[in-house]
Design a protein around this motif. Structure first.
Motif, PDB file in Angstrom:
ATOM      1  N   LEU A  93       0.915  -1.181   0.057  1.00 22.43           N
ATOM      2  CA  LEU A  93      -0.109   0.168  -0.252  1.00 22.43           C
ATOM      3  C   LEU A  93       0.911   1.400  -0.022  1.00 22.43           C
ATOM      4  O   LEU A  93       2.065   1.192   0.605  1.00 22.43           O
ATOM      5  CB  LEU A  93      -0.863   0.034   1.066  1.00 22.43           C
ATOM      6  CG  LEU A  93      -1.759  -1.261   1.408  1.00 22.43           C
ATOM      7  CD1 LEU A  93      -2.525  -1.131   2.824  1.00 22.43           C
ATOM      8  CD2 LEU A  93      -2.828  -1.419   0.295  1.00 22.43           C
TER       9      LEU A  93
ATOM     10  N   ALA B 298      -4.646   1.523  -2.099  1.00 26.30           N
ATOM     11  CA  ALA B 298      -4.670   0.082  -2.904  1.00 26.30           C
ATOM     12  C   ALA B 298      -5.010   0.286  -4.139  1.00 26.30           C
ATOM     13  O   ALA B 298      -5.029  -0.810  -4.987  1.00 26.30           O
ATOM     14  CB  ALA B 298      -5.772  -0.644  -2.105  1.00 26.30           C
TER      15      ALA B 298
ATOM     16  N   VAL C 116      -8.844  -4.044   3.433  1.00 25.15           N
ATOM     17  CA  VAL C 116      -8.281  -3.162   2.522  1.00 25.15           C
ATOM     18  C   VAL C 116      -8.974  -2.633   1.380  1.00 25.15           C
ATOM     19  O   VAL C 116      -9.264  -1.451   1.125  1.00 25.15           O
ATOM     20  CB  VAL C 116      -6.914  -3.651   1.802  1.00 25.15           C
ATOM     21  CG1 VAL C 116      -6.376  -2.453   0.810  1.00 25.15           C
ATOM     22  CG2 VAL C 116      -5.696  -3.593   2.836  1.00 25.15           C
TER      23      VAL C 116
ATOM     24  N   GLU D  63     -10.898   0.978   0.879  1.00 28.40           N
ATOM     25  CA  GLU D  63     -10.579   1.688  -0.580  1.00 28.40           C
ATOM     26  C   GLU D  63     -12.266   2.077  -0.889  1.00 28.40           C
ATOM     27  O   GLU D  63     -12.481   2.987  -1.390  1.00 28.40           O
ATOM     28  CB  GLU D  63     -10.006   0.640  -1.391  1.00 28.40           C
ATOM     29  CG  GLU D  63      -9.685   1.213  -2.644  1.00 28.40           C
ATOM     30  CD  GLU D  63      -8.349   2.036  -2.754  1.00 28.40           C
ATOM     31  OE1 GLU D  63      -7.897   2.687  -3.694  1.00 28.40           O
ATOM     32  OE2 GLU D  63      -7.685   2.315  -1.574  1.00 28.40           O
TER      33      GLU D  63
END
Length: 885
Positions: free
Chosen positions: A230, A238, A268, A272
């Motif tokens: 990342l 990401a 993640v 995002e």
């Protein structure tokens, strides 16, 4: 008790009266300087302001649950900040092959990923998978393979549609003649395959499920855990790894239109997706807000110059506040990013009060320079008091553990000071040029004042309605709740959130499970035994569960299975479909149909009769489709049917062959990629605890977390983080609210020098807060991590409005009947309306947290407006009548 007059505020009055006059007199220099400052701030912000999207940084790292989480992340770092790939396919063979190929492809991309882990797709599990079956299940698989061996051997030697249907025809005839055969799973599988092809939604026949004697499901899944690299310097950390995932999937043939589909979720991907929906919500809200604010300002001022004045002040104040945020904090987080939309509502309040007061004085016939002096003094004194109380309300969050809101507090609190200075510096300078002229006219009652007269006229009724509403709100208050589920804050139509919630339904494999760490094998086994007894827990998994029991007995059955299968070859490959081949295939299908008819006629009561009838109906539909097709279409259809029936046979045979090579193994034989996820290098054992209920339910979440913590106090995981973070946030807001209230009361006592008028200022605020809390129950919009920040904003807005009314009433010695017709009442109404359209625009955000914040602010501000303009004038009426006008 003495009533404060304008003289008691002469110092503040004089400072801002002179300040505004100087800005008005030297307007050109002031505006030029402001333009230069604005440009410099804009460049500074664009080059230096960052975005911190790490949500874990929003709470103090010293909180116990964060300490536990940090220790776990340090012990098993591979589980931190991961993406979860979910592959779906109509057969287990297809999804296994796709997962194997995709994992191999991703492991080569070291620029985008640290680690790629496939929990169930591994040579170790492929070879030893049968050892994890129970002895009865393994015996059944062995028996089924022995019965099906001749059929499998014949088809594997000649894997064509003709061969397959010929073997099946003989098997149906033998079944009809009385031979004992377990043919129903095969018949059902073939029937479903034919139906899917005829319906236009083809799916392959799974030979693996036939070997295992299981009905074929509609969908099979494999998971891949990926640890991406990342980049937190980017707005979307990401973005690059996720793009690499889609590119890799495309390279191996996984697409939305193919049989295998890939979806991306995990912490993640959720973060995002939340960031993107939040930013989209703020972007749309900002556009809608500026348009709606301009419309409201038009109705408030009916003058383009005054509207331009407000918008310029807002823009410059916003840029200066952003510059302060860049210098003082350095970044925005997912909560403090809301300061922009919130500033518009609060900053407009300052400009509207000042400009309407200026116009009111100007309309009385006062020369512009003198009107500027008077309005600057009046508005400056009132706005200073509001700035102090507003800033206190925001700064009260700075000492709390909720650093995400603490950063919003310092930015917005300082933004109020900036707004005051911008309003009384840029506002007067712009008034030198915009508007060029404001018509003077006799004071008339405004439409706002005429409406408010009704509440004064019917004050007894207003008291009665307020009392009833107060009692009802107090009765509802105990039902106010806080939603601890972070998933409920996100846009619910995103792929990551929908996939994650789908996984949560399966409690046995829920990604929301708890984890405890044990320092020794004995402790891990003790924890597992105690936790498994809890009714809130469905299962507990440790590394010791990876060693199957009764290995010797199972290996004997596996050896028997290997002998039964014998050497099998398969020559599955694409063959040209010539005319003779089509004729042969059609004859074989017709022969199968005839065999099915004979069975139905002669053995109507046979246990397999239902499966035979279903296959006959499916085959009849396929034959009808063939009869209606052209020559080329018929050829393609027959090729497709052959592929549907036989495409998974080679991989199923290969997997079965590898599975018969199993050997006994111990703990030391577990692959590193697997054992390292259950036992750390430091010797700590991971104990995974799975919930018995769907943790989407807040009550189930609390029960599970508290039950686990009774046995393992240091357990961590998403359930613990969600619940403990929510409770920490609630505590932070209680602490901040008490600090803000104490600070505001102290400030009001100093400013007003009167306990009575301090209580008058606070009464509308407390009433509106109570009504707003009650309406969260009525609207079914519980408090959550996002909308709870509405409380300090409503606190500031409520104080602003009531303080303006009381300040104007006392300093200008006005009775309520006059007060409601002044620019102060109109400014309160229109600034509240401006804030309303500002906050209401948030309701249309796709981000659920932002939308709920919009609802909370809209409802709260509506009650604030009603309490200030309807109830407060009635409360002011009695004491105000004793004032000498």
């Amino acid at each position: 008790m003495a009533i404060p007059t304008k003289a008691s505020h002469s110092r503040i009055y004089d400072i801002f009266a002179r300040w505004s006059t100087l800005s008005y007199r030297y307007a050109a220099w002031v505006l030029l300087s402001a333009l230069l400052v604005t440009v410099v701030c804009g460049l500074y912000v664009s080059r230096n302001l960052g975005i911190n999207t790490d949500t874990t940084d929003m709470l103090s790292e010293h909180l116990p649950f964060r300490v536990n989480m940090k220790h776990y992340n340090e012990t098993f770092p591979q589980d931190m900040e991961t993406l979860l790939l979910v592959l779906d396919a109509p057969t287990p063979e297809q999804v296994y092959t796709a997962a194997e190929r995709l994992a191999a492809r991703l492991k080569k991309d070291t620029a985008s990923f640290y680690d790629v882990y496939t929990p169930n797709v591994d040579v170790f599990f492929e070879r030893n998978g049968l050892l994890y079956e129970s002895l009865p299940e393994l015996e059944q698989i062995t028996d089924r393979l022995a019965a099906a061996q001749p059929l499998i051997a014949h088809i594997s030697e000649n894997p064509t549609l003709s061969s397959f249907t010929s073997v099946l025809t003989r098997a149906v005839d033998e079944l009809r003649e009385g031979r004992s055969m377990e043919l129903q799973p095969v018949l059902r599988g073939i029937s479903a395959t034919f139906d899917a092809r005829v319906d236009g939604s083809p799916r392959a026949l799974s030979w693996q499920t036939l070997f295992n004697g299981e009905p074929q499901k509609n969908k099979y899944q494999q998971l891949i855990v990926v640890k991406p690299k990342l980049d937190y310097t980017q707005l979307s950390p990401a973005e690059q790894p996720i793009a690499a995932l889609y590119a890799a999937a495309k390279d191996i043939g996984v697409s939305a239109n193919g049989p295998v589909r890939m979806r991306i979720t995990g912490e993640v991907a959720l973060a995002e997706e939340e960031l993107n929906s939040s930013l989209r919500g703020m972007e749309y809200a900002g556009i809608i807000t500026f348009v709606m604010v301009a419309i409201v300002l038009y109705f408030a001022m009916h003058n383009a110059g005054l509207i331009i004045n407000v918008l310029v002040c807002l823009t410059m104040g916003l840029l200066l506040t952003a510059a302060f945020a860049t210098a003082a904090v350095g970044h925005l987080n997912l909560i403090s990013i809301a300061f922009a939309v919130l500033y518009i509502g609060l900053g407009a309040d300052f400009a509207i009060h000042f400009l309407l007061r200026y116009r009111e004085i100007l309309e009385s016939g006062t020369p512009p320079a003198e009107a500027m002096h008077l309005s600057g003094g009046d508005a400056g004194a009132a706005l200073t008091a509001c700035t102090i109380t507003n800033a206190i309300g925001f700064y009260a969050f700075m000492p709390t553990d909720y650093s995400g809101v603490a950063e919003l507090g310092i930015i917005s609190g300082t933004g109020m000071v900036i707004s005051l200075l911008v309003t009384l510096t840029i506002g007067p300078a712009l008034l030198r040029y915009f508007p060029r002229k404001v018509s003077t006219k006799a004071a008339t009652k405004s439409s706002v004042g005429k409406v408010l007269e009704l509440s004064l006229k019917w004050h007894k009724l207003t008291y009665a309605v307020t009392f009833v509403a107060l009692v009802a709100a107090l009765a509802i208050l105990p039902r106010v709740t806080f939603d601890y589920n972070l998933l409920n804050m996100q846009a619910q139509n995103g792929e990551a959130i929908r996939t994650f919630k789908e996984l949560l339904v399966d409690a046995d494999n829920s990604p929301w499970h708890a984890t405890a760490l044990a320092g020794s094998r004995k402790e891990a086994e003790r924890l597992a035994q105690q936790l498994a007894k809890l009714p809130e827990v469905t299962k507990v998994v440790t590394i010791f569960d990876l060693l199957p029991a009764e290995q010797e007995e199972k290996l004997s059955l596996i050896e028997e299975m290997a002998l039964t299968m014998g050497p099998m070859t398969n020559s599955m490959q694409a063959r040209p479909m010539g005319g003779e081949a089509q004729i042969s295939q059609r004859k074989s299908l017709d022969a199968l149909a005839a065999a099915l008819d004979r069975f139905i006629a002669e053995r109507p009561d046979h246990p397999a009769s239902a499966s035979v009838r279903a296959l006959k109906a499916s085959l009849a539909a396929l034959l009808a489709r063939l009869d209606a097709a052209s020559v080329d279409e018929r050829s393609r259809l027959l090729q497709s049917v052959e592929a549907d029936l036989l495409t998974t046979l080679p991989s199923a045979l290969q997997s079965m062959r590898i599975a018969t090579e199993a050997v006994p193994f111990g703990m030391q034989d577990l692959p590193e990629s697997l054992s390292s996820r259950w036992k750390s290098r430091s010797g700590e054992y991971r104990v995974a605890i799975y919930p018995a209920e769907d943790l989407n339910d807040n009550d189930a979440l609390r029960r599970f977390v508290r039950a686990v913590q009774q046995v393992a106090p240091n357990a961590t995981g998403a359930p613990m983080v969600s619940l403990e973070a929510g409770e920490a946030v609630v505590q932070a807001f209680i602490q901040a609210f008490l600090l803000a209230l104490a600070g505001i009361v102290a400030a009001l006592l100093i400013i007003l020098r009167s306990v009575k008028y301090t209580l008058l200022v606070l009464t509308p605020l407390l009433l509106s807060s109570l009504f707003t809390a009650a309406f969260t129950v009525v609207l079914d919009v519980p408090f959550n991590f996002a909308n709870i920040i509405a409380l300090p904003l409503l606190l500031g807005l409520g104080i602003d409005s009531s303080l303006h009314m009381v300040h104007r009433s006392l300093n200008n010695e006005m009775v309520s009947e006059v007060l409601i017709h002044t620019s102060t009442a109109r400014a309160i109404f229109y600034s509240a309306l401006t804030a309303l359209v500002d906050f209401a625009s948030l309701m249309f955000s796709s981000h659920e947290g932002t939308a709920s914040m919009g609802i909370m602010l809209t409802v709260g501000l509506t009650f604030t407006l009603l309490c200030t303009l309807v109830i407060l004038p009635i409360l002011l009426k009695a004491p105000a009548q004793s004032i000498k006008v």
